[in-house]
Design a protein around this motif. Structure first.
Motif, mmCIF file in Angstrom:
data_model
loop_
_atom_site.group_PDB
_atom_site.id
_atom_site.type_symbol
_atom_site.label_atom_id
_atom_site.label_comp_id
_atom_site.label_asym_id
_atom_site.label_seq_id
_atom_site.Cartn_x
_atom_site.Cartn_y
_atom_site.Cartn_z
ATOM 1 N N ILE A 118 0.865 -1.132 0.043
ATOM 2 C CA ILE A 118 -0.074 -0.111 -0.083
ATOM 3 C C ILE A 118 0.918 1.335 -0.139
ATOM 4 O O ILE A 118 0.617 2.098 -0.756
ATOM 5 C CB ILE A 118 -0.895 -0.054 1.327
ATOM 6 N N ILE A 119 2.031 1.110 0.685
ATOM 7 C CA ILE A 119 2.886 2.402 1.066
ATOM 8 C C ILE A 119 3.795 2.643 -0.234
ATOM 9 O O ILE A 119 3.847 3.768 -0.669
ATOM 10 C CB ILE A 119 3.379 2.477 2.340
ATOM 11 N N PHE A 120 4.608 1.573 -0.633
ATOM 12 C CA PHE A 120 5.491 1.351 -1.356
ATOM 13 C C PHE A 120 5.272 0.961 -2.851
ATOM 14 O O PHE A 120 6.179 1.029 -3.686
ATOM 15 C CB PHE A 120 6.760 1.173 -0.901
ATOM 16 N N GLY A 121 3.978 0.692 -3.313
ATOM 17 C CA GLY A 121 3.784 -0.199 -4.215
ATOM 18 C C GLY A 121 4.037 0.814 -5.443
ATOM 19 O O GLY A 121 4.565 0.236 -6.442
ATOM 20 N N ARG A 122 3.589 1.877 -5.566
ATOM 21 C CA ARG A 122 3.842 2.714 -6.637
ATOM 22 C C ARG A 122 5.438 3.036 -7.133
ATOM 23 O O ARG A 122 5.705 3.013 -8.093
ATOM 24 C CB ARG A 122 2.988 4.103 -6.827
ATOM 25 N N THR A 123 5.963 3.213 -5.846
ATOM 26 C CA THR A 123 7.384 3.497 -5.904
ATOM 27 C C THR A 123 8.263 2.231 -6.403
ATOM 28 O O THR A 123 8.965 2.294 -7.538
ATOM 29 C CB THR A 123 8.135 4.120 -4.535
ATOM 30 N N LEU A 124 7.798 1.159 -6.101
ATOM 31 C CA LEU A 124 8.388 -0.177 -6.219
ATOM 32 C C LEU A 124 8.002 -0.429 -7.773
ATOM 33 O O LEU A 124 8.751 -0.898 -8.610
ATOM 34 C CB LEU A 124 7.980 -1.148 -5.588
ATOM 35 N N GLN A 125 6.908 -0.123 -8.208
ATOM 36 C CA GLN A 125 6.469 -0.439 -9.826
ATOM 37 C C GLN A 125 7.369 0.575 -10.493
ATOM 38 O O GLN A 125 7.593 0.158 -11.684
ATOM 39 C CB GLN A 125 5.113 -0.022 -9.958
ATOM 40 N N ARG A 126 7.398 1.705 -10.357
ATOM 41 C CA ARG A 126 8.364 3.087 -10.961
ATOM 42 C C ARG A 126 9.741 2.325 -11.014
ATOM 43 O O ARG A 126 10.480 2.396 -12.034
ATOM 44 C CB ARG A 126 8.257 4.391 -10.370
ATOM 45 N N ALA A 127 10.310 1.845 -10.067
ATOM 46 C CA ALA A 127 11.484 1.379 -10.096
ATOM 47 C C ALA A 127 11.642 0.016 -10.997
ATOM 48 O O ALA A 127 12.920 0.092 -11.503
ATOM 49 C CB ALA A 127 12.175 1.145 -8.705
ATOM 50 N N LEU A 128 10.859 -0.632 -10.797
ATOM 51 C CA LEU A 128 10.769 -2.058 -11.580
ATOM 52 C C LEU A 128 10.818 -1.533 -13.141
ATOM 53 O O LEU A 128 11.310 -2.356 -14.210
ATOM 54 C CB LEU A 128 9.957 -3.010 -11.246
ATOM 55 N N THR A 129 9.861 -0.458 -13.622
ATOM 56 C CA THR A 129 9.599 -0.303 -14.924
ATOM 57 C C THR A 129 11.093 0.102 -15.323
ATOM 58 O O THR A 129 11.435 0.135 -16.379
ATOM 59 C CB THR A 129 8.388 0.878 -14.925
ATOM 60 N N SER A 130 11.690 1.044 -14.666
ATOM 61 C CA SER A 130 12.856 1.670 -15.058
ATOM 62 C C SER A 130 14.060 0.897 -15.270
ATOM 63 O O SER A 130 14.912 0.805 -16.224
ATOM 64 C CB SER A 130 13.243 2.880 -14.064
ATOM 65 N N LEU A 131 13.940 -0.337 -14.473
ATOM 66 C CA LEU A 131 14.757 -1.406 -14.581
ATOM 67 C C LEU A 131 14.688 -2.431 -15.683
ATOM 68 O O LEU A 131 15.449 -2.782 -16.553
ATOM 69 C CB LEU A 131 15.017 -2.494 -13.438
ATOM 70 N N ALA A 132 13.222 -2.530 -16.276
ATOM 71 C CA ALA A 132 12.814 -3.383 -17.362
ATOM 72 C C ALA A 132 13.105 -2.649 -18.602
ATOM 73 O O ALA A 132 13.248 -3.527 -19.658
ATOM 74 C CB ALA A 132 11.536 -3.561 -17.010
ATOM 75 N N LEU A 133 13.012 -1.446 -18.716
ATOM 76 C CA LEU A 133 13.281 -0.742 -20.108
ATOM 77 C C LEU A 133 14.633 -0.971 -20.694
ATOM 78 O O LEU A 133 15.641 -0.945 -19.809
ATOM 79 C CB LEU A 133 12.936 0.765 -20.130
ATOM 80 N N ARG A 134 14.679 -1.065 -21.946
ATOM 81 C CA ARG A 134 16.130 -1.398 -22.687
ATOM 82 C C ARG A 134 16.714 -0.078 -22.374
ATOM 83 O O ARG A 134 16.279 0.992 -22.400
ATOM 84 C CB ARG A 134 16.025 -1.597 -23.992
ATOM 85 N N ARG A 135 18.101 -0.216 -22.402
ATOM 86 C CA ARG A 135 18.928 1.325 -22.276
ATOM 87 C C ARG A 135 19.484 1.539 -23.680
ATOM 88 O O ARG A 135 20.173 2.671 -23.627
ATOM 89 C CB ARG A 135 19.991 0.671 -21.323
ATOM 90 N N ASP A 136 19.322 0.911 -24.582
ATOM 91 C CA ASP A 136 19.901 1.128 -25.987
ATOM 92 C C ASP A 136 19.369 2.240 -26.665
ATOM 93 O O ASP A 136 19.861 2.989 -27.427
ATOM 94 C CB ASP A 136 20.200 -0.047 -26.982
ATOM 95 N N ASP A 137 18.126 2.496 -26.424
ATOM 96 C CA ASP A 137 17.327 3.864 -27.094
ATOM 97 C C ASP A 137 17.709 3.863 -28.464
ATOM 98 O O ASP A 137 17.966 4.826 -29.235
ATOM 99 C CB ASP A 137 17.850 5.096 -26.412
ATOM 100 N N LYS A 138 17.416 2.664 -29.073
ATOM 101 C CA LYS A 138 17.951 2.411 -30.532
ATOM 102 C C LYS A 138 16.731 3.536 -31.457
ATOM 103 O O LYS A 138 17.401 3.696 -32.431
ATOM 104 C CB LYS A 138 17.460 0.989 -31.074
#
Length: 174
Positions: free
Chosen positions: A143-163
């Motif tokens: 409840i408290i950290f759900g959105r923050t955790l989701q945002r962190a996982l989303t930033s980890l999941a995205l590719r970094r190559d920016d093709k």
């Protein structure tokens, strides 16, 4: 007299627009606060119910949580459901890092295997109402950290190559 836009100024403006759209896309890929609250309460109820109502309630509460999970997955797949969940967009699969996907699947498999087998080796709960305390901690964390955790996982999941820049990291409106 008309102003002439230099190519460097136009390129800088285009890069600012891309960054603004990237921020909008990531912000739109978060669920509403109420989704975290519902699942936090569901986790607490599933873990705490046997402490208060006996072991006979486990099957019913487990079935209710499974139905809640199925409804959630169906809602994610439909345009109206996605809008109700607060997710008007979703990440494209080709924008996810294959390494992250592999590690996430491995972590889910580990939890699925360790959970049931680990519980067999614990003879009993270390103290009374252990499940209630664990449920309260897990539910409150979601409840408290759900959105923050989701945002962190989303930033980890995205590719970094920016093709191709932002290139549509998310689908448009469903």
């Amino acid at each position: 007299m008309s102003e002439r836009v230099t190519p460097s100024a136009e390129a800088a403006r285009a890069l600012r627009d891309i960054e603004r759209r990237r921020g909008q896309a990531r912000a739109a890929d978060q669920e509403s606060r109420w989704v975290g609250v519902v699942f936090g309460v569901a986790i607490f109820a599933e873990l705490a119910a046997p402490d208060f109502f006996g072991d006979g309630v486990r099957s019913w509460i487990g079935l209710a949580v499974a139905v809640l999970g199925c409804v959630y997955v169906v809602m994610l797949r439909t345009p109206r459901g996605g809008a109700l969940l607060g997710r008007p967009t979703r990440l494209r699969k080709d924008e996810l890092s294959p390494r992250f996907v592999w590690l996430a699947r491995l972590a889910i498999l580990a939890v699925m295997l360790i959970g049931p087998f680990g519980l067999r080796f614990l003879p009993q709960a270390p103290f009374p109402y252990t499940r209630t305390v664990v449920g309260a901690v897990l539910g409150a964390t979601l409840i408290i950290f759900g959105r923050t955790l989701q945002r962190a996982l989303t930033s980890l999941a995205l590719r970094r190559d920016d093709k191709d820049g932002l290139g549509g990291a998310t689908y448009g409106s469903r």
